[in-house]
Design an enzyme around this catalytic site. Structure first.
Site, PDB file in Angstrom:
ATOM      1  N   GLU A  57       7.457  23.972  42.136  1.00 24.99           N
ATOM      2  CA  GLU A  57       6.085  24.367  42.464  1.00 24.99           C
ATOM      3  C   GLU A  57       5.342  24.860  41.226  1.00 24.99           C
ATOM      4  O   GLU A  57       4.165  24.572  41.044  1.00 24.99           O
ATOM      5  CB  GLU A  57       6.066  25.437  43.564  1.00 24.99           C
ATOM      6  N   TYR A 140      -0.955  30.334  46.688  1.00 23.84           N
ATOM      7  CA  TYR A 140      -0.441  29.017  47.069  1.00 23.84           C
ATOM      8  C   TYR A 140       1.080  28.943  46.881  1.00 23.84           C
ATOM      9  O   TYR A 140       1.806  28.518  47.778  1.00 23.84           O
ATOM     10  CB  TYR A 140      -1.133  27.890  46.255  1.00 23.84           C
ATOM     11  N   ASP A 158      -2.838  23.255  49.039  1.00 22.56           N
ATOM     12  CA  ASP A 158      -3.015  22.721  47.679  1.00 22.56           C
ATOM     13  C   ASP A 158      -4.127  21.668  47.722  1.00 22.56           C
ATOM     14  O   ASP A 158      -4.787  21.501  48.761  1.00 22.56           O
ATOM     15  CB  ASP A 158      -1.688  22.143  47.139  1.00 22.56           C
ATOM     16  N   CYS A 210      -3.900   9.762  52.575  1.00 19.39           N
ATOM     17  CA  CYS A 210      -5.268  10.296  52.523  1.00 19.39           C
ATOM     18  C   CYS A 210      -5.618  10.575  51.062  1.00 19.39           C
ATOM     19  O   CYS A 210      -5.862  11.700  50.655  1.00 19.39           O
ATOM     20  CB  CYS A 210      -5.359  11.564  53.373  1.00 19.39           C
ATOM     21  N   CYS A 217      -6.683   4.855  56.091  1.00 26.26           N
ATOM     22  CA  CYS A 217      -6.831   5.395  57.453  1.00 26.26           C
ATOM     23  C   CYS A 217      -6.082   4.551  58.490  1.00 26.26           C
ATOM     24  O   CYS A 217      -5.613   5.075  59.501  1.00 26.26           O
ATOM     25  CB  CYS A 217      -8.306   5.500  57.822  1.00 26.26           C
ATOM     26  N   CYS A 220      -2.749   5.940  59.131  1.00 21.50           N
ATOM     27  CA  CYS A 220      -2.703   7.410  59.181  1.00 21.50           C
ATOM     28  C   CYS A 220      -2.494   7.887  60.616  1.00 21.50           C
ATOM     29  O   CYS A 220      -3.250   7.509  61.519  1.00 21.50           O
ATOM     30  CB  CYS A 220      -4.009   7.977  58.640  1.00 21.50           C
ATOM     31  N   CYS A 226      -9.727  12.242  63.405  1.00 22.89           N
ATOM     32  CA  CYS A 226     -10.326  12.522  62.095  1.00 22.89           C
ATOM     33  C   CYS A 226     -11.854  12.424  62.149  1.00 22.89           C
ATOM     34  O   CYS A 226     -12.422  11.334  62.209  1.00 22.89           O
ATOM     35  CB  CYS A 226      -9.770  11.565  61.052  1.00 22.89           C
TER      36      CYS A 226
END
Ligand code: SF4
Length: 363
Positions: A57, A140, A158, A210, A217, A220, A226
């Protein structure tokens, strides 16, 4: 007649269905990453190593997955546990970090390892609040470690998650002002069940489906719910307040070589930009003004003009005027030390210093 193929995955038509759809998608499409425990292994009871989660991270802040992979492998081969990293001199950690940029991260990484070793018996704390107390861990990263390493419910936001949330809920306010709104949206969706896998699922969706341009899409699992897609504005989201133009700073870099080919290098102060890293001796970097040649050359000249080295940092552009000088074996610099040419080239120098050396004919 062309038959439309029915989606092969669970889809979410509303926010209540979203976490289950994301976990189902993740079980099939999770990226394989060196620091990740796969969803199959996780289901079998394999527990992530908080040290590896934390290290990845920190490295991933401002850096791409592709770049981080090699660094991560090297760090974990050399320092398999947080206590190994803590026991190493900071200089060695900075050397391994060279090229990843944002060197304050490396200094904080080392400090954090030492704090975990000294104050926590070598085990990372397992709550967001306690993680936030550690050096270099912000909101975060604390949320990411708490959820991924310890499977605690935490809202991870994030850049990838911001994009998915902005599009799902058609949030048109620009970043960074919309951060709170995006966090609230992400928070309402975060489940109690498998929060670690869920966090990684949304991050993966943002990274692979995305995407900033041309989101896919059609594949997705969140398409039915959405709002951004339905309004035809998904690709324009998240909106961003235009950044101010970066200022330009100017400085001088003195590339000094000795008769035997040795190069003069200097260690920068511990604090500040590129703190603790080796450098080509230079002047201060000043906004809008080219420093005078008298601004602290490490040796009395003559110095020749060797052109420029340009570099861009997060907050400013830098233009270094490079001076080149050749000196006798008995030349005693005011600061820095002579380093054998081969060792100087092998030294883990920040990119801007490599550029200065190259302009000065060393490289
Ligand atoms: Fe992103 Fe499209 Fe999925 Fe909406 S439907 S979350 S815009 S990929």
């Amino acid at each position: 007649m062309v038959k439309t193929k029915k989606a092969q995955f669970r889809e979410a038509s509303n926010p209540e269905d979203m976490p289950a759809a994301m976990l189902d998608w993740y079980d099939r499409h999770a990226r394989t990453l060196p620091w990740r425990v796969s969803p199959e292994d996780r289901a079998r009871g394999v527990v992530p190593d908080p040290y590896r989660v934390w290290l990845s991270e920190v490295m991933l802040q401002q850096t791409t997955v592709a770049t981080v992979k090699a660094y991560f492998e090297r760090f974990t081969a050399r320092w398999p546990r947080v206590t190994d990293l803590a026991a190493e001199p900071q200089e060695e950690v900075l050397k391994e970090w060279a090229g990843l940029g944002y060197y304050a991260r490396a200094r904080n990484l080392h400090k954090c390892a030492q704090t975990v070793a000294a104050d926590h018996g070598g085990a990372f704390p397992d709550t967001e609040t306690a993680l936030l107390e550690l050096p270099g861990i912000g909101a975060y990263t604390a949320a990411a470690i708490a959820s991924i390493a310890f499977d605690r419910r935490a809202t991870v936001l994030d850049g990838n998650v911001e994009r998915v949330m902005a599009r799902l809920f058609a949030i048109k306010d620009p970043l960074p002002q919309s951060k709170k709104q995006l966090y609230a949206a992400a928070d309402t969706l975060t489940p109690d069940l498998r929060p670690g896998d869920y966090a990684q699922a949304v991050m993966d969706l943002g990274a692979t489906v995305c995407t900033p341009r041309k989101p896919a899409c059609g594949i997705c699992p969140l398409m039915p719910m959405c709002a951004g897609r339905q309004a035809g504005i998904a690709e324009t989201l998240p909106r961003k307040t235009p950044k101010k133009a970066k200022p330009t700073r100017y400085g001088i870099a003195w590339v000094a070589t000795r008769e035997d080919g040795a190069v003069l290098l200097n260690r920068r102060p511990q604090t500040g930009l590129l703190g603790g890293m080796m450098e080509v001796p230079g002047s201060d970097w000043i906004e809008g003004i080219v420093p005078a040649d008298t601004a602290g050359a490490p040796l009395d000249g003559p110095w020749d003009d060797a052109g420029e080295a340009r570099h861009t940092f997060t907050h400013f552009h830098l233009i270094l005027s490079v001076r080149r000088g050749r000196f006798a074996m008995n030349a005693e610099p005011e600061r820095g030390k002579w380093v054998h040419r081969k060792a100087a080239l092998a030294e883990a120098l920040p990119t801007v210093m490599k550029k200065a050396l190259k302009a000065g004919g060393v490289g």
